[in-house]
Write an enzyme that holds these catalytic residues in place. Structure first.
Site, mmCIF file in Angstrom:
data_model
loop_
_atom_site.group_PDB
_atom_site.id
_atom_site.type_symbol
_atom_site.label_atom_id
_atom_site.label_comp_id
_atom_site.label_asym_id
_atom_site.label_seq_id
_atom_site.Cartn_x
_atom_site.Cartn_y
_atom_site.Cartn_z
ATOM 1 N N MET A 30 6.743 -3.783 6.259
ATOM 2 C CA MET A 30 8.228 -3.865 6.718
ATOM 3 C C MET A 30 8.083 -3.389 8.215
ATOM 4 O O MET A 30 9.323 -3.017 8.451
ATOM 5 C CB MET A 30 9.152 -3.385 5.919
ATOM 6 N N GLY A 31 6.926 -3.311 8.774
ATOM 7 C CA GLY A 31 7.261 -3.144 10.373
ATOM 8 C C GLY A 31 7.074 -1.453 10.553
ATOM 9 O O GLY A 31 7.184 -0.669 9.821
ATOM 10 N N TYR A 32 7.476 -1.285 11.925
ATOM 11 C CA TYR A 32 7.552 0.045 12.324
ATOM 12 C C TYR A 32 6.217 0.701 12.001
ATOM 13 O O TYR A 32 5.947 2.049 11.391
ATOM 14 C CB TYR A 32 8.663 0.923 11.947
ATOM 15 N N HIS A 37 -0.357 1.910 7.755
ATOM 16 C CA HIS A 37 -0.448 0.428 7.888
ATOM 17 C C HIS A 37 -1.770 -0.020 8.628
ATOM 18 O O HIS A 37 -2.426 -0.997 8.287
ATOM 19 C CB HIS A 37 0.785 -0.189 8.719
ATOM 20 N N GLN A 61 15.118 -6.040 -1.642
ATOM 21 C CA GLN A 61 14.529 -4.746 -2.458
ATOM 22 C C GLN A 61 15.290 -3.565 -1.900
ATOM 23 O O GLN A 61 15.292 -2.596 -2.461
ATOM 24 C CB GLN A 61 12.906 -4.508 -1.922
ATOM 25 N N GLN A 148 -1.868 3.030 -1.335
ATOM 26 C CA GLN A 148 -1.472 3.779 -2.854
ATOM 27 C C GLN A 148 -0.462 4.789 -2.617
ATOM 28 O O GLN A 148 -0.067 5.374 -3.529
ATOM 29 C CB GLN A 148 -2.761 4.650 -2.943
ATOM 30 N N LYS A 149 0.060 4.765 -1.336
ATOM 31 C CA LYS A 149 1.116 5.748 -0.931
ATOM 32 C C LYS A 149 2.366 5.225 -1.834
ATOM 33 O O LYS A 149 3.126 5.812 -2.484
ATOM 34 C CB LYS A 149 1.555 5.607 0.422
ATOM 35 N N SER A 186 7.337 4.628 7.580
ATOM 36 C CA SER A 186 8.160 4.412 8.561
ATOM 37 C C SER A 186 9.352 5.209 8.716
ATOM 38 O O SER A 186 10.264 5.370 9.652
ATOM 39 C CB SER A 186 8.442 2.889 8.539
ATOM 40 N N ARG A 187 10.027 5.575 7.424
ATOM 41 C CA ARG A 187 11.222 6.362 7.029
ATOM 42 C C ARG A 187 11.081 7.835 7.895
ATOM 43 O O ARG A 187 12.274 8.343 8.100
ATOM 44 C CB ARG A 187 11.479 6.512 5.783
HETATM 45 P P1 AMP Z 1 6.052 -0.789 4.307
HETATM 46 O O1 AMP Z 1 5.904 -1.490 5.435
HETATM 47 O O2 AMP Z 1 6.550 0.504 3.973
HETATM 48 O O3 AMP Z 1 6.541 -1.833 3.238
HETATM 49 O O4 AMP Z 1 4.318 -0.620 3.793
HETATM 50 C C1 AMP Z 1 3.530 -1.590 3.902
HETATM 51 C C2 AMP Z 1 2.201 -1.504 3.224
HETATM 52 O O5 AMP Z 1 1.473 -0.177 3.912
HETATM 53 C C3 AMP Z 1 2.282 -1.151 1.712
HETATM 54 O O6 AMP Z 1 1.295 -1.716 0.962
HETATM 55 C C4 AMP Z 1 2.400 0.414 1.864
HETATM 56 O O7 AMP Z 1 1.561 0.933 0.490
HETATM 57 C C5 AMP Z 1 1.518 0.677 2.835
HETATM 58 N N1 AMP Z 1 1.530 2.150 3.181
HETATM 59 C C6 AMP Z 1 2.857 2.732 3.704
HETATM 60 N N2 AMP Z 1 2.497 3.891 4.035
HETATM 61 C C7 AMP Z 1 1.177 4.245 3.897
HETATM 62 C C8 AMP Z 1 0.375 5.299 4.099
HETATM 63 N N3 AMP Z 1 0.782 6.657 4.575
HETATM 64 N N4 AMP Z 1 -1.049 5.042 4.015
HETATM 65 C C9 AMP Z 1 -1.560 4.120 3.489
HETATM 66 N N5 AMP Z 1 -0.730 2.958 3.338
HETATM 67 C C10 AMP Z 1 0.436 2.726 3.569
#
Ligand code: AMP
Length: 290
Positions: A30-32, A37, A61, A148-149, A186-187
């Protein structure tokens, strides 16, 4: 790096790679973008001939009242990070390109989606599963890389790929943390200075529960959960959404004496909802040195 937005541009860009039989690795986000990532992108770069990253803040979502409108965005910065890591194809669709106005089909989930985050966000994982299916159908990668986060999300996607006979290998990679242990997200950018300080109690509590697990001859999930809750409740500035110790496979209450346990938490720091987790039966050098 080529940046595309429509599905037809994406298809055209992938056509040649596919014809040549090159392996395609995909990182949906979802960027940022942060180092979490980037760890997924780096792994995809090492393992696949063509790397595709998508950036799409998926509205389905988010429930009404959640942080869809305030979700942090930085398309230029994200593109620069992707370029630097050697991403081949960056896909940034708009909402209109992803969802027809009369979009009427979505993935229905049971089991894994009904616990943990699924209780407090009942429509969330259906939105996740639907967008991941749409993204996978468009990119058709050999491998998809996820963190796995978001342990429950990863488990749900692994199950969905099996249940719906989807032809993709799901690779789950460890959580990347800030130096003080807070899981990158990102949050985190939306946290106030005090909120960011309070968030340190999340990895601290997970680290404490890991020590308690390691010292127990037979782990007792109830007492582990009580300790986890107590340490988060004692943390000023955090409000618990859930703090659970569950079977690492079913995400339900574990059988007595079961060792394959997941400690998972969701807490609010101010109005920002943060999640984190740890597999108690698996090594985690970072948390064990906190
Ligand atoms: P998001 O942009 O938050 O939807 O995350 C995109 C992908 O990055 C998802 O598969 C997340 O599980 C992964 N991700 C987010 N934060 C972390 C982190 N701190 N460490 C590893 N993977 C992450």
């Amino acid at each position: 790096m080529q940046t595309v937005s429509t599905r037809s541009e994406l298809r055209a860009a992938l056509q040649q790679a596919r014809a040549e039989g090159r392996s395609v690795g995909f990182v949906p986000t979802m960027g940022y973008l942060h180092d979490g990532h980037l760890s997924l992108i780096r792994r995809a770069r090492r393992e696949c001939e063509l790397v595709v990253v998508s950036i799409f803040v998926n509205p389905t979502q988010f429930a009404a009242g959640e942080d869809l409108d305030t979700y942090p965005r930085d398309p230029e910065g994200d593109a620069a990070s992707c370029r630097e890591l050697g991403v081949d194809l960056l896909w940034m669709p708009t909402k209109e390109q992803m969802y027809r106005p009369d979009h009427a089909t979505s993935i229905e989930l049971s089991g894994l989606a009904n616990t943990l985050c699924g209780k407090s966000r009942p429509t969330h994982f259906s939105g996740v599963a639907t967008i991941v299916t749409k993204l996978l159908n468009s990119v058709r990668p050999h491998r998809v890389y996820m963190g796995q986060k978001d342990y429950q999300q990863l488990a749900i996607i692994r199950a969905m790929v099996l249940d719906l006979d989807m032809d993709v290998e799901v690779i789950g990679l460890p959580t990347v943390r800030e130096p003080d242990g807070v899981a990158m997200s990102s949050r985190n950018a939306r946290l106030s200075a005090e909120g960011r300080q309070a968030a340190v109690q999340i990895p601290q509590s997970l680290a404490a529960i890991r020590r308690q697990y390691a010292e127990a001859a037979v782990p007792d999930a109830d007492s582990l959960r009580q300790s986890l809750r107590a340490s988060l409740e004692a943390a000023p500035g955090l409000k618990i959404d859930y703090a659970e110790v569950v079977d690492a496979h079913t995400l339900q209450a574990p059988a007595p004496g079961s060792r394959e346990l997941l400690a998972a938490v969701a807490v609010f720091s101010g109005d920002v909802r943060l999640i984190d987790n740890t597999r108690l039966d698996e090594p985690d050098e970072f948390l064990d040195e906190l």
